[in-house]
Design an enzyme around this catalytic site. Structure first.
Site, PDB file in Angstrom:
ATOM      1  N   SER A 190       0.851  -1.194   0.000  1.00 43.45           N
ATOM      2  CA  SER A 190       0.000   0.000   0.000  1.00 43.45           C
ATOM      3  C   SER A 190       0.883   1.239   0.000  1.00 43.45           C
ATOM      4  O   SER A 190       2.066   1.172  -0.366  1.00 43.45           O
ATOM      5  CB  SER A 190      -0.937  -0.029   1.217  1.00 43.45           C
ATOM      6  OG  SER A 190      -1.955   0.930   1.083  1.00 43.45           O
ATOM      7  N   ASN A 191       0.339   2.368   0.380  1.00 44.90           N
ATOM      8  CA  ASN A 191       1.085   3.637   0.429  1.00 44.90           C
ATOM      9  C   ASN A 191       0.495   4.502   1.534  1.00 44.90           C
ATOM     10  O   ASN A 191      -0.556   4.173   2.086  1.00 44.90           O
ATOM     11  CB  ASN A 191       1.029   4.321  -0.953  1.00 44.90           C
ATOM     12  CG  ASN A 191      -0.391   4.638  -1.354  1.00 44.90           C
ATOM     13  OD1 ASN A 191      -1.043   5.454  -0.723  1.00 44.90           O
ATOM     14  ND2 ASN A 191      -0.902   3.961  -2.375  1.00 44.90           N
ATOM     15  N   PRO A 192       1.153   5.611   1.878  1.00 44.14           N
ATOM     16  CA  PRO A 192       0.726   6.356   3.075  1.00 44.14           C
ATOM     17  C   PRO A 192      -0.456   7.316   2.873  1.00 44.14           C
ATOM     18  O   PRO A 192      -0.722   8.135   3.748  1.00 44.14           O
ATOM     19  CB  PRO A 192       1.973   7.180   3.444  1.00 44.14           C
ATOM     20  CG  PRO A 192       3.016   6.895   2.440  1.00 44.14           C
ATOM     21  CD  PRO A 192       2.390   6.164   1.306  1.00 44.14           C
ATOM     22  N   SER A 193      -1.187   7.212   1.780  1.00 44.37           N
ATOM     23  CA  SER A 193      -2.315   8.133   1.570  1.00 44.37           C
ATOM     24  C   SER A 193      -3.319   8.020   2.727  1.00 44.37           C
ATOM     25  O   SER A 193      -3.696   6.916   3.128  1.00 44.37           O
ATOM     26  CB  SER A 193      -3.012   7.791   0.249  1.00 44.37           C
ATOM     27  OG  SER A 193      -4.214   8.522   0.153  1.00 44.37           O
ATOM     28  N   ALA A 239      -4.744   7.288  -4.302  1.00 45.62           N
ATOM     29  CA  ALA A 239      -3.386   6.829  -4.609  1.00 45.62           C
ATOM     30  C   ALA A 239      -3.489   5.325  -4.870  1.00 45.62           C
ATOM     31  O   ALA A 239      -3.305   4.502  -3.964  1.00 45.62           O
ATOM     32  CB  ALA A 239      -2.457   7.127  -3.441  1.00 45.62           C
TER      33      ALA A 239
END
Ligand code: C5P
Length: 215
Positions: free
Chosen positions: A27-30, A94
């Site tokens: 995943s990503n930090p959005s 994102a």
């Protein structure tokens, strides 16, 4: 005075999660803040809003219809199901570009974990969507945001790309403020000063209203 008729917005927000087993994912930090701000601003301007949200810890803005999703493919299915009725799509999410090629049904034991992870590309939601009339994308970059945003605008057939360099202070993931540039297909770039994500959201909604009223 200019009058705008109420439109239907689809706004996507947050990250997607691409599971390799039930407890592990890419995943990503959005945090979803920018997308939720767009949903709030569109609703405040009198539009009907469907918010397609990845896993985030935010309250649904009042009067907004929310659909929760996990993966990029879930998000694609949700947007596809809603898009026929929509006038505006704002893809703030994102979306993870890749997912693990295989997803295990139960938690992988340490010994079962491969040394290298085989990934496959996720579908590009914006690119695969024919409609709606107004299409807006985001470009989170770690350098040269304007050049990247202009390329994205043309490549994905968008009316606007909101570019932000996520490495700048007060800008990008997890902040309440953002410093963005608005890039249109003719290549023009408008740099906005550091402002709240809600203020950026109001600019984006006003842009969508202008494009829609120009036919
Ligand atoms: O090419 P890039 O991923 O940087 O493009 C960003 C824009 O495209 C964002 O608006 C994002 O929501 C959207 N996107 C998408 N589907 C993907 C990846 C990104 O719609 N698989």
């Amino acid at each position: 005075m200019v009058y705008y008729t109420a439109m239907r917005f689809i706004v996507t927000a947050g990250p997607t999660r691409e599971h390799l087993d039930p407890v592990r994912f890419l995943s990503n930090p959005s945090t979803g803040r920018m997308g939720f701000a767009v949903a709030r601003a569109a609703r405040a301007a009198g539009h009907a809003v469907t918010l397609v949200a990845g896993p985030v810890a935010l309250k649904t803005p009042p009067g907004v219809r929310r659909i929760d999703v996990v993966s990029a493919r879930d998000m694609l299915a949700a947007v596809r199901a809603e898009v026929a009725d929509a006038d505006v799509l704002v893809m703030t999410a994102a979306v993870a570009d890749w997912r693990p090629a295989r997803r295990a049904k139960s938690k992988l034991k340490k010994g079962e974990m491969p040394d290298t992870l085989k990934l496959v590309r996720n579908p590009d939601i914006l690119k695969s969507m024919r409609g709606p009339r107004v299409r807006i994308g985001f470009a989170a970059e770690t350098g040269l945001p304007d050049a990247e945003a202009a390329r994205k605008c043309r490549e994905k057939g968008l009316d606007l790309v909101v570019g932000n360099d996520v490495t700048r202070p007060g800008s990008g993931f997890g902040t309440t403020t953002n410093r963005v540039s608005l890039v249109t297909p003719d290549g023009s770039v408008r740099h906005l000063p550091l402002m709240s994500k809600l203020a950026v959201a109001h600019r984006i909604v006003a842009f969508a209203e202008r494009i829609a009223s120009d036919g």
